[in-house]
Motif scaffolding. Structure first.
Motif, mmCIF file in Angstrom:
data_model
loop_
_atom_site.group_PDB
_atom_site.id
_atom_site.type_symbol
_atom_site.label_atom_id
_atom_site.label_comp_id
_atom_site.label_asym_id
_atom_site.label_seq_id
_atom_site.Cartn_x
_atom_site.Cartn_y
_atom_site.Cartn_z
ATOM 1 N N ALA A 373 0.880 -1.188 -0.049
ATOM 2 C CA ALA A 373 0.148 -0.059 -0.033
ATOM 3 C C ALA A 373 0.778 1.290 0.022
ATOM 4 C CB ALA A 373 -0.898 0.036 1.203
ATOM 5 N N VAL A 374 0.364 2.178 -0.761
ATOM 6 C CA VAL A 374 1.147 3.606 -0.611
ATOM 7 C C VAL A 374 0.764 4.401 0.717
ATOM 8 C CG1 VAL A 374 1.588 5.795 -2.026
ATOM 9 C CG2 VAL A 374 1.223 3.471 -3.231
ATOM 10 N N ALA A 375 1.563 4.895 1.435
ATOM 11 C CA ALA A 375 1.261 5.533 2.666
ATOM 12 C C ALA A 375 2.389 6.557 2.843
ATOM 13 C CB ALA A 375 1.479 4.670 3.775
ATOM 14 N N ILE A 376 1.836 7.641 3.381
ATOM 15 C CA ILE A 376 2.698 8.862 4.000
ATOM 16 C C ILE A 376 3.236 8.613 5.285
ATOM 17 C CG2 ILE A 376 2.815 11.342 4.339
ATOM 18 C CD1 ILE A 376 2.132 10.647 1.484
ATOM 19 N N VAL A 377 4.561 8.744 5.495
ATOM 20 C CA VAL A 377 5.242 8.500 6.853
ATOM 21 C C VAL A 377 5.832 9.705 6.978
ATOM 22 C CG1 VAL A 377 5.586 5.887 6.312
ATOM 23 C CG2 VAL A 377 7.333 7.429 5.605
ATOM 24 N N HIS A 378 6.123 9.928 8.082
ATOM 25 C CA HIS A 378 6.855 11.519 8.630
ATOM 26 C C HIS A 378 8.099 11.110 9.386
ATOM 27 C CE1 HIS A 378 2.663 12.327 7.750
ATOM 28 N NE2 HIS A 378 3.099 13.507 7.475
ATOM 29 N N SER A 379 9.027 12.006 9.363
ATOM 30 C CA SER A 379 10.083 12.192 9.956
ATOM 31 C C SER A 379 9.997 13.325 11.024
ATOM 32 C CB SER A 379 11.590 12.401 9.357
ATOM 33 O OG SER A 379 11.294 13.495 8.305
ATOM 34 N N PHE A 380 10.385 13.015 12.466
ATOM 35 C CA PHE A 380 10.129 13.908 13.283
ATOM 36 C C PHE A 380 11.717 14.157 13.900
ATOM 37 C CE2 PHE A 380 6.439 11.416 13.113
ATOM 38 C CZ PHE A 380 5.484 12.287 13.032
ATOM 39 N N ASP A 381 12.079 15.286 13.375
ATOM 40 C CA ASP A 381 13.497 15.666 14.014
ATOM 41 C C ASP A 381 13.477 16.838 14.737
ATOM 42 O OD1 ASP A 381 15.979 16.622 14.207
ATOM 43 O OD2 ASP A 381 16.796 15.950 12.030
ATOM 44 N N GLU A 382 13.750 16.844 15.781
ATOM 45 C CA GLU A 382 13.717 18.048 16.749
ATOM 46 C C GLU A 382 14.446 19.286 16.211
ATOM 47 O OE1 GLU A 382 16.766 15.334 18.384
ATOM 48 O OE2 GLU A 382 14.912 15.152 17.691
ATOM 49 N N THR A 383 15.178 19.335 15.296
ATOM 50 C CA THR A 383 15.932 20.263 14.770
ATOM 51 C C THR A 383 15.426 20.937 13.479
ATOM 52 O OG1 THR A 383 17.747 19.040 13.469
ATOM 53 C CG2 THR A 383 18.076 19.482 15.847
ATOM 54 N N ARG A 384 14.535 20.018 12.976
ATOM 55 C CA ARG A 384 13.802 20.680 11.541
ATOM 56 C C ARG A 384 12.283 20.393 11.769
ATOM 57 N NH1 ARG A 384 17.257 16.454 7.647
ATOM 58 N NH2 ARG A 384 19.128 16.727 8.611
#
Length: 598
Positions: A373-384
């Protein structure tokens, strides 16, 4: 009982549920609400406290129990890979060596913006704001009001400011003392906060780094915050309310005692009663006999109910649940090289676990064949800023199969610490059995036993195991079969195999019902004269069914003898002669079912 057979259920709930609060704590979430509500507030059972500079070495770790984590050993990793290949054979998908041979990673891209309504889940979160405006002293408030009045008179009504703070420069901000619930999970790791989970894997999360006193204090503060902020029930009014505590079967006697102390002591409820989660689930669905399978975030528990009475010898707890499936989802994507090149660590960053849970709930299901399945995942970088990545996730039908092949889940990443505190298996009432008990004015003569007579009341009760049976490597189908077969009677076993009830968030997984029916049927020994297995559809939301059943149990008059009064608890613990004992939830009278089945 004639009244129960004639009254409309909604009428009874409205009449008696307005002054009852139902608390159903789990490892990951706590469900709290008034008994006459349709659904409770479902809040992550965690708290993040501000760490002041120089205190406790700054508590370098941002999550309280990270010191307990460890990575999978080579043997465990090998077992996990074997489990994957077994599942691949069942689901007719490529084996791991075939996956590894395809070294070309899947295409993926960064998404600058996307329409959330086009996706099955919104996994985008923002970091929690951890500061608030410093409260003003009474002198500052008076000065602020004077300035406002003067400026309003000068500029007229049209120039009236929308916010009194806007007219004063130099507002000071301070860190919030603590943050509860989901907001606590979304605090950036760089902020001076330490996140704590008071309950882990179905037990109080006690360790050398997390003492009992702090665990109890954290539980109190979380529940007090929910009661005050969500239910708008301040401490001064709680003595007009009674609490129903719906606890998992995994809890030990002393843990139950601590829960009662929080509710009757610090939270100031007038009365409380404890009921089992499995039994409450049966009541919540209007069942008198069922095998209740509760698949929670960190623990799966199984218990059989016969005619409205829980059978303690059938209890089995399995130390895995929805969060383990979410972590397995990440492991599978790394193996398939479909995960974006971002730092995703659900153990160090709880916000990553929130995202993985959303993806699992939206996409994972049990079905044959390759499932992407195509999905949107996220990166949670405290500096960006939060980054969005569009990718094709693979083998989404593998992680939930870990329920049947638990070595795939590698649950050792939250190992149980050595806790001799839990070796205290003595009944919490034993210290009151040999003392003269004060007599309540409303206590009938036949209930007051005086000194040294409390034991007689429980002579006819069977011995309850202090802790349920647990097998880390036992699959769900085998555990259900073992629990039901332990009842012994053929007629009861046949009825239970046709009355399996799946509850908990994971029970909503598409394809799980069919998988359970097929695999439990295969797990039944050939010498058992049983050829039918059926999972019953839940009549209410499986996530809240235990909470709802607890509300029903608290409202029914048949359970009134089990209530514990606050003054009794504070003074003597519990009056054994008054019939108030938390273990009564094992032995509720079946006559209450007349109300549900009428």
């Amino acid at each position: 009982m004639d009244y129960f057979k004639t009254v409309v259920p909604s009428q009874l709930i409205n009449e008696r549920g307005s002054n009852l609060v139902v608390i159903n704590p789990g490892s990951a979430n706590v469900r709290i609400g008034f008994a006459n509500q349709q659904v409770p507030f479902n809040v992550p059972n965690c708290i993040a406290r501000h760490v002041k500079n120089g205190s406790n070495d700054g508590l370098k770790r941002s999550v309280q129990d990270q010191m307990l984590n460890k990575q999978a050993t080579p043997v465990q990793e090998l077992d996990r890979e074997k489990a994957y290949d077994t599942i691949a054979s069942v689901l007719k998908i490529p084996y791991l060596d075939e996956v590894a041979s395809n070294s070309v990673p899947r295409k993926m891209g960064t998404v600058e913006g996307y329409a959330s309504h086009q996706n099955r889940s919104d996994t985008s979160f923002t970091w929690t704001t951890v500061v608030e405006k410093k409260p003003k002293s009474s002198f500052e408030v008076d000065t602020s009001q004077a300035i406002l009045s003067e400026r309003e008179m000068e500029k007229g009504a049209e120039s009236k400011p929308k916010d009194s703070h806007s007219v004063l420069d130099g507002d000071e901000f301070i860190f919030k003392e603590f943050i509860c619930g989901e907001e606590a999970l979304k605090i950036s790791p760089v902020e001076p906060y330490c996140l704590s989970h008071p309950i882990r894997r179905g037990h109080l999360n006690i360790s050398h780094h997390y003492p009992l006193q702090q665990v109890v204090q954290d539980l109190h503060d979380i529940w007090d915050w929910v009661l005050t902020q969500k239910l708008h029930l301040p401490p001064r009014d709680r003595n007009l309310y009674a609490a129903i505590i719906v606890l998992p079967e995994s809890f030990d006697n002393r843990e139950i005692k601590e829960m009662l102390s929080i509710v009757l002591g610090e939270l100031n409820f007038s009365m409380a009663v404890v009921h089992q989660e499995g039994l409450a689930a049966a009541f919540g669905n209007g069942l008198s006999t069922a095998c209740v399978v509760n698949i929670g975030a960190q623990v799966t528990s199984i218990i059989c109910i016969e005619d409205g009475v829980a059978l303690p010898t059938t209890v089995i707890t399995l130390p895995y649940g929805g969060e383990d499936i979410s972590r397995c989802l990440l492991w599978v994507q790394h193996y398939y090289q479909t995960w974006p090149p971002i730092q995703t660590n659900p153990l160090a960053k709880p916000i990553d676990m929130l995202m993985l849970n959303k993806i699992k709930e939206s996409y994972c299901q049990i079905r044959e064949g390759e499932f992407d399945a195509v999905a949107i995942v996220h990166s949670f970088d405290e500096t960006r800023s939060v980054g969005s990545h569009k990718t094709r996730l693979s083998a989404l039908n593998v992680p939930p199969m870990g329920l049947f092949y638990p070595t795939l889940l590698v649950t050792e990443e939250y190992p149980q610490p050595s806790r001799p505190w839990f070796n205290d298996y003595e009944d919490m009432l034993e210290d009151t059995w040999h003392m003269e008990l004060s007599r309540r004015p409303d206590m009938a003569d036949n209930l007051y036993l005086g000194a040294n007579n409390g034991l007689n009341m429980w002579d006819s009760y069977p011995v309850i195991p202090s802790r349920p049976k647990k097998d880390d490597n036992l699959g769900l189908a085998e555990a259900i079969t073992s629990s039901i077969l332990s009842t012994g009677r053929l007629d009861l076993k046949r009825k239970l195999f046709c009355s399996i009830q799946l509850i908990g968030g994971v029970s909503l997984t598409s394809g799980l019902v069919v998988a359970v029916e097929e695999r439990v049927l295969q797990a039944i020994p050939s010498n058992e004269a049983i050829d039918t297995v059926e999972v019953l559809q839940s009549r209410t939301n499986p996530i809240f069914v235990s909470w709802k059943g607890g509300a029903i149990l608290g409202i029914l008059d048949a359970t009134r003898d089990a209530w514990i009064h606050r003054e009794d608890w504070i003074k003597n613990g519990v009056h054994p002669g008054s019939g108030r004992k938390y273990k009564d939830s094992f032995y509720l009278q079946a006559q209450a079912m007349c109300y549900l089945n009428s």
